[in-house]
Write an enzyme that holds these catalytic residues in place. Structure first.
Site, PDB file in Angstrom:
ATOM      1  N   ASP A  14      75.278  21.978 -20.279  1.00  0.00           N
ATOM      2  CA  ASP A  14      76.639  21.899 -20.813  1.00  0.00           C
ATOM      3  C   ASP A  14      77.199  23.299 -21.076  1.00  0.00           C
ATOM      4  O   ASP A  14      76.549  24.116 -21.730  1.00  0.00           O
ATOM      5  CB  ASP A  14      76.628  21.081 -22.108  1.00  0.00           C
ATOM      6  CG  ASP A  14      77.872  20.239 -22.238  1.00  0.00           C
ATOM      7  OD1 ASP A  14      78.941  20.821 -22.515  1.00  0.00           O
ATOM      8  OD2 ASP A  14      77.792  19.019 -22.046  1.00  0.00           O
ATOM      9  N   SER A  64      83.659  18.243 -21.793  1.00  0.00           N
ATOM     10  CA  SER A  64      82.440  17.441 -21.607  1.00  0.00           C
ATOM     11  C   SER A  64      82.740  15.982 -21.303  1.00  0.00           C
ATOM     12  O   SER A  64      82.087  15.363 -20.461  1.00  0.00           O
ATOM     13  CB  SER A  64      81.554  17.534 -22.851  1.00  0.00           C
ATOM     14  OG  SER A  64      81.229  18.876 -23.103  1.00  0.00           O
ATOM     15  N   HIS A 125      91.174  17.230 -26.979  1.00  0.00           N
ATOM     16  CA  HIS A 125      91.169  16.015 -27.805  1.00  0.00           C
ATOM     17  C   HIS A 125      92.574  15.428 -27.932  1.00  0.00           C
ATOM     18  O   HIS A 125      92.734  14.267 -28.309  1.00  0.00           O
ATOM     19  CB  HIS A 125      90.642  16.332 -29.204  1.00  0.00           C
ATOM     20  CG  HIS A 125      89.174  16.617 -29.220  1.00  0.00           C
ATOM     21  ND1 HIS A 125      88.232  15.638 -29.387  1.00  0.00           N
ATOM     22  CD2 HIS A 125      88.488  17.770 -29.061  1.00  0.00           C
ATOM     23  CE1 HIS A 125      87.020  16.180 -29.337  1.00  0.00           C
ATOM     24  NE2 HIS A 125      87.157  17.465 -29.135  1.00  0.00           N
ATOM     25  N   ASP A 156      89.134  24.771 -29.365  1.00  0.00           N
ATOM     26  CA  ASP A 156      89.587  24.689 -27.970  1.00  0.00           C
ATOM     27  C   ASP A 156      90.793  25.608 -27.761  1.00  0.00           C
ATOM     28  O   ASP A 156      91.426  25.591 -26.702  1.00  0.00           O
ATOM     29  CB  ASP A 156      89.957  23.241 -27.618  1.00  0.00           C
ATOM     30  CG  ASP A 156      88.754  22.316 -27.748  1.00  0.00           C
ATOM     31  OD1 ASP A 156      87.664  22.708 -27.302  1.00  0.00           O
ATOM     32  OD2 ASP A 156      88.907  21.221 -28.311  1.00  0.00           O
ATOM     33  N   ASP A 265      85.373  10.732 -29.141  1.00  0.00           N
ATOM     34  CA  ASP A 265      84.163  11.014 -29.926  1.00  0.00           C
ATOM     35  C   ASP A 265      84.436  11.575 -31.313  1.00  0.00           C
ATOM     36  O   ASP A 265      83.758  11.222 -32.274  1.00  0.00           O
ATOM     37  CB  ASP A 265      83.174  11.898 -29.152  1.00  0.00           C
ATOM     38  CG  ASP A 265      83.750  13.229 -28.703  1.00  0.00           C
ATOM     39  OD1 ASP A 265      84.983  13.406 -28.774  1.00  0.00           O
ATOM     40  OD2 ASP A 265      82.966  14.101 -28.266  1.00  0.00           O
TER      41      ASP A 265
END
EC number: 5.4.2.12
Length: 514
Positions: A14, A64, A125, A156, A265
């Site tokens: 990742d 991700s 997000h 981010d 998430d």
């Protein structure tokens, strides 16, 4: 006696992107003899993990969730961000029945419309343009009490970049002559995903009670006070925004609450605190019966309205394995477990027939620069045992280090993380070769290869839009194909396994057996 299986293993590093420049590049700076040797001696190529190639807007950095959905689907999956951009542009968003219904109901009852979400141009997000559209929708439909609860990013996006966003919204509310930013808090509190309920509780109290550690007259003033306390955007403490004479924005029964994050998430925990009758993460000081709308479905078991329900994907890699009576294992640490299960399976929560899962707990540290190796040793031990077990036709594993440590912006820690990964890859490659299996090593997006932002000089804590490596380790004589992308990985695995590729998968194999 059953024959030992020779697994097809996919290792996802990742946040492990490819960047030629050496400056501020943790992957280049780290000592990586194993990855260097694999890159030099094994079939390899570079693949796209961002932008239109993964269903995101052009040049948008990958992430991700998006990465794993594309990896597992074997086709480009258009992401919520792109879908919402299009809906807003053609104004379908403003007629969405769930959003308009919630606003109209609150307005007609004289109640408030609360809008919350990550106020960010990061696009991982949420996107502030979507939040702006929601403010406009509420105002156009005649809502008078419009309260924006801004979760600040700095992860981010650059660590201190929220001011321009907050200004934009304060100007918008001034132009509308109604509504205001009612609270600000860092995403560290409002968007936890590791059951650290003490953090979520601070955000919940701020929203429901309009109580925080600090108060300011304007959002920008509240942010500047946080900076003076040395809190970057991500860590801004609960701050009530309320000038003299302004009404309290505490939530009441019958208010509408629209959560504008589209990624699931980090939206689940605070949503459950509002929606679940049997919620027990913390003792809620105030339980409000709000009309809660999730922009997208954060989890199938959260029973509340969804503005954009998921489109189901047929014949993802996991489903195709099950249909062909193959066994599979998904394994990762807490931080990326959802990615190798839920997201890799195209948003399906439950496992497929023949699919086992192993979850390794991520270390309980405040930030991962304090333990850059994370739980990689234990993860590798379990992964190697699974490879040698002879039980699995295929194994999907994610090592979170490059991303989770890359997000801290701490160069030395990111270098240590990459060096830890190199040792892990060595163990895994040896195990795969010892059983005659095959291994693909790749990444879902970049991060650790760019640790400083050359434009601002600040730490670069966000993902990148750079390509990622793809390496083949195995006994087949294969030739690499250039110009690939994440959605080519599932078809590549199937072709290496000698299996048919389902017609739903439009990706192409990137290693051709000669």
């Amino acid at each position: 006696m059953s024959v030992s299986k020779k697994p097809m293993v996919l290792v996802i590093l990742d946040g492990y992107g490819y960047r030629e420049e050496q400056q501020d590049n943790a992957i280049f700076s780290a000592k990586t003899p194993v990855m260097d040797a694999l890159w030099a001696n094994r079939p390899h190529t570079l693949i796209d993990a961002s932008g239109l190639e993964v269903g995101l807007p052009d040049r948008q950095m990958g992430n991700s969730e998006v990465g794993h959905v594309n990896l597992g689907a074997g086709r480009i999956v258009y992401q919520d961000l792109t879908r919402l951009d299009v809906e807003i542009k053609d104004r379908a968003f403003f007629a969405n029945p769930v959003l308009t219904g919630a606003v109209d109901k609150a307005k007609n009852a004289g109640k408030a419309v609360h809008i919350m979400g990550l106020l960010s141009a990061g696009g991982v997000h949420s996107h502030e343009d979507h939040i702006m559209a929601m403010v406009e929708l509420a105002a156009e439909r005649g809502a008078e009490k419009i309260y924006l609860h801004a979760f600040l990013d700095g992860r981010d996006t650059p660590p201190r970049s929220a001011e321009s966003s907050l200004k934009k919204f304060e100007e918008k509310f001034a132009a509308l002559g109604k509504g205001r930013v009612a609270s600000i808090i860092g995403r560290y509190y409002a968007m936890d995903r590791d059951n650290r309920w003490d953090r979520v509780e601070k955000a919940y109290d701020l929203l429901t009670l309009a109580q925080g550690e600090f108060q300011a007259d304007t959002a920008v003033a509240g942010l500047q006070a946080a900076y003076a306390r040395d809190e970057n955007d991500e860590f801004v403490k609960a701050t009530v925004i309320r000038a003299e004479g302004q009404p309290d924005a505490a939530m009441e029964d019958g208010d509408a609450l629209i959560f504008m994050n589209f990624r699931a998430d980090r939206a689940r925990e605070i949503t459950r605190a509002f929606v679940n009758a049997d919620f027990d993460g913390f003792a809620r000081k105030k339980v409000v019966n709000v009309d809660f709308v999730m922009l997208t479905e954060y989890a199938a078991d959260i029973k509340t309205a969804v503005a954009y329900p998921p489109a189901s994907l047929v014949n993802t890699f996991g489903e195709w394995m099950a249909k062909n009576d193959k066994t599979q294992l998904r394994i990762s640490e807490t931080e990326k477990y959802a990615h190798v299960t839920f997201f890799f399976n195209g948003g399906v929560e439950e496992s497929f027939k023949g699919e086992d899962r192993i979850l390794i707990n991520s270390p309980k540290v405040a930030t991962y620069d304090l333990q850059p190796e994370m739980s990689s040793a234990e993860l590798t031990e379990k992964l190697v045992a699974a490879i040698k077990s002879g039980k699995y036709d295929t194994i999907i594993c994610n090592y979170p280090n490059g991303d989770m440590v890359g997000h801290t912006g701490v160069m030395e820690a990111a270098v240590k993380a990459v060096e830890a990964l190199d040792h892990c890859v060595e163990e895994v490659a040896k195990a795969v070769e010892s059983v005659g299996g095959q291994l693909l090593i790749t990444a879902d997006h970049g991060n650790a290869e760019q640790m400083r932002d050359p434009a601002t000089g600040q730490a670069h804590t966000a993902h990148t839009n750079l390509p990622v490596p793809l390496i083949y380790v195995g006994d087949k004589n294969v030739k690499a194909v250039a110009g690939g992308k994440l959605s080519d990985i599932a078809p590549t695995m199937l072709s290496l396994m000698g299996m048919e590729i389902p017609q739903e998968m439009t990706g192409k194999p990137l290693f051709i057996v000669e």
